[in-house]
Scaffold this motif. Structure first.
Motif, PDB file in Angstrom:
ATOM      1  N   VAL A  36       0.863  -1.183   0.000  1.00 30.31           N
ATOM      2  CA  VAL A  36       0.000   0.000   0.000  1.00 30.31           C
ATOM      3  C   VAL A  36       0.903   1.238   0.000  1.00 30.31           C
ATOM      4  O   VAL A  36       1.457   1.600   1.037  1.00 30.31           O
ATOM      5  N   PRO A  37       1.088   1.879  -1.142  1.00 33.06           N
ATOM      6  CA  PRO A  37       1.952   3.064  -1.186  1.00 33.06           C
ATOM      7  C   PRO A  37       1.321   4.249  -0.467  1.00 33.06           C
ATOM      8  O   PRO A  37       0.098   4.319  -0.303  1.00 33.06           O
ATOM      9  N   VAL A  38       2.169   5.162  -0.020  1.00 33.25           N
ATOM     10  CA  VAL A  38       1.666   6.395   0.571  1.00 33.25           C
ATOM     11  C   VAL A  38       0.802   7.119  -0.450  1.00 33.25           C
ATOM     12  O   VAL A  38       1.187   7.273  -1.616  1.00 33.25           O
ATOM     13  N   ASP A  39      -0.377   7.519  -0.052  1.00 30.85           N
ATOM     14  CA  ASP A  39      -1.317   8.193  -0.945  1.00 30.85           C
ATOM     15  C   ASP A  39      -2.046   9.255  -0.127  1.00 30.85           C
ATOM     16  O   ASP A  39      -3.058   8.986   0.522  1.00 30.85           O
ATOM     17  N   PHE A  40      -1.486  10.485  -0.133  1.00 26.64           N
ATOM     18  CA  PHE A  40      -2.064  11.544   0.700  1.00 26.64           C
ATOM     19  C   PHE A  40      -3.487  11.893   0.286  1.00 26.64           C
ATOM     20  O   PHE A  40      -4.312  12.262   1.128  1.00 26.64           O
ATOM     21  N   GLU A  41      -3.786  11.769  -1.006  1.00 33.25           N
ATOM     22  CA  GLU A  41      -5.132  12.103  -1.451  1.00 33.25           C
ATOM     23  C   GLU A  41      -6.155  11.186  -0.805  1.00 33.25           C
ATOM     24  O   GLU A  41      -7.193  11.641  -0.303  1.00 33.25           O
ATOM     25  N   GLN A  42      -5.857   9.877  -0.810  1.00 31.42           N
ATOM     26  CA  GLN A  42      -6.788   8.940  -0.175  1.00 31.42           C
ATOM     27  C   GLN A  42      -6.787   9.111   1.340  1.00 31.42           C
ATOM     28  O   GLN A  42      -7.835   8.963   1.994  1.00 31.42           O
TER      29      GLN A  42
END
Length: 456
Positions: free
Chosen positions: A254-260
């Motif tokens: 699970v990559p870092v995803d600030f939007e989610q």
């Protein structure tokens, strides 16, 4: 930023789970209630309750308690119905009435003795809900020092009878440990699995956390994410924060995803989750280019978190007032917020409040008060507090002065510090402070630091 979303202890109301004598008509009311058709449930259960059916009175009490089925919220009627049902021997009502006096619901004063009596009567009748809630009462310290053998036994009995909150509560005991109960991650995971098997959203979140971080067994991030999502779908608003944290920090696969992350925090905020407020505020105030800063909104979010009782929010908000971020500098408010957190045994807040007292920010200079706060923080394991205490005690221009005690606390901080670079810095500081001591005093300081390390 708060990576761990706390798993608060869960209590349970008892809907009329035992079959009453007026079986068929009540079964219809119960089926409507369980299906969420509360208007139909009210229509069916009212005549039964008026006729004195104990289980029906309990159900109708719940409906007046929550304002279901078009009925008004009516604490007086709810209390009367619970009381009449309990007096008629219905264990579900005994549990519900016990919770009224346990927590002071329905406008009643907290009455621990009465709650205990009702819980014990319900337990004698086999109520798994009362077993769970009476264990909670003990865990909260309302009956004196918690009897952990009794608490664990009650949770286990309730869990084995299918009460979902009990298995999750038991998992929490073994996940974090308690006085005289060592942490047991493997057993915690087993109880969390048990909680999930009976549909507990809180158990899903707890098991998801253990799967995400390989606690008590192997890592399984896909299942952890699935459990967080299922808990959210079942109405556990804190699961939005768990999802936000997952994307905020990333995990295996699970990559870092600030939007989610922001999207999930926003969902949690809309649903009233306190940690979602705090963690989104952290993102909006941390200077990370992944999410544009919005210090004004960050301050508002921390304010809401503080009002909800979140100490991390209180402390973070104090820093914004201290530094004038998102609004004007306000040392008085910063000091008030830190005082609030320190009174709740937040050791970092004790240290920071000590700094304010030492520097005279938001009030007069108070060196003795600062030293007292630093010592409290140090005794709680806060190494910077111990350093600050060391410098006060070795400053011969101010009172209190005790250079040997000061150097002892300095050595304590160096031994307790986990960060290697900070530990080396503390050791250098200790060497500088010790230069002003005689050899006998240096030996006394080292001996005293050993006492401190054994004590704290």
């Amino acid at each position: 930023m708060s990576r761990f979303s706390t798993f608060a202890m869960a209590a349970a109301f008892a809907v009329a789970l035992a079959a009453p004598l007026s079986a068929q008509t009540y079964d219809d009311a119960r089926a409507a209630y369980d299906a969420g058709d509360f208007a139909r449930a009210a229509e069916l259960v009212m005549p039964l309750a008026e006729a004195g059916d104990a289980a029906a009175m309990n159900m109708l009490g719940l409906m007046y308690d929550d304002g279901l089925g078009g009925l008004p919220v009516d604490p007086v009627r709810a209390l009367d119905l619970y009381t009449r049902s309990a007096d008629a021997g219905f264990t579900g009502a005994m549990n519900n009435l016990a919770r009224v006096y346990h927590y002071g619901f329905l406008g009643q004063e907290v009455d621990v003795a009465r709650a205990r009596q009702l819980y014990e009567r319900a337990i004698e009748g086999g109520s798994e809900f009362a077993m769970n809630n009476f264990a909670l009462m003990q865990e909260e310290g309302l009956l004196g020092t918690p009897d952990w053998a009794s608490i664990i036994d009650l949770y286990a009995r309730a869990a084995n009878l299918g009460e979902p909150s009990a298995a999750a509560n038991l998992a929490n005991v073994f996940l974090n440990g308690r006085d005289g109960v060592p942490e047991n991650p493997s057993l915690a995971r087993q109880w969390a699995e048990s909680s999930v098997s009976v549909g507990s959203p809180r158990g899903m979140r707890m098991l998801g956390y253990m799967l995400e971080f390989s606690i008590g067994g192997p890592e399984d991030v896909p299942r952890a994410e699935a459990l967080y999502r299922e808990a959210w779908d079942l109405g556990d608003v804190a699961a939005a924060n768990d999802m936000g944290l997952l994307f905020n920090y990333g995990a295996t696969g699970v990559p870092v995803d600030f939007e989610q992350a922001v999207e999930w925090y926003e969902r949690g905020i809309a649903a009233g989750d306190e940690w979602s407020h705090v963690n989104l505020a952290d993102l909006l105030a941390d200077g990370d280019p992944g999410v544009p800063d919005d210090p004004v909104r960050a301050r508002r979010l921390y304010e809401v978190g503080h009002e909800m009782g979140n100490l991390d929010a209180s402390v973070a908000l104090s820093y914004l007032h201290w530094d004038g971020v998102g609004g004007p500098v306000d040392f008085d408010e910063a000091r008030r917020l830190l005082t609030h957190a320190a009174e709740q045994n937040d050791y970092g807040a004790m240290n920071d409040l000590g700094v304010m007292l030492q520097q005279g920010l938001g009030g007069p200079v108070d060196i003795s008060g600062a030293a007292h706060l630093y010592q409290q923080a140090a005794q709680g394991g806060h190494t910077l507090g111990a350093q600050n205490l060391a410098y006060i005690l070795t400053d011969t221009t101010k009172s209190p002065v005790d250079p040997v005690e000061g150097v002892a606390w300095c050595h304590f901080s160096a031994e307790r510090e986990d960060n290697p670079d900070t530990r080396d810095e503390y050791r250098l500081n200790c060497a500088d402070l010790a230069q002003n001591l005689s050899q006998d005093e240096q030996r006394a300081a080292i001996s005293r630091s050993a006492e401190l390390l054994n004590t704290y």
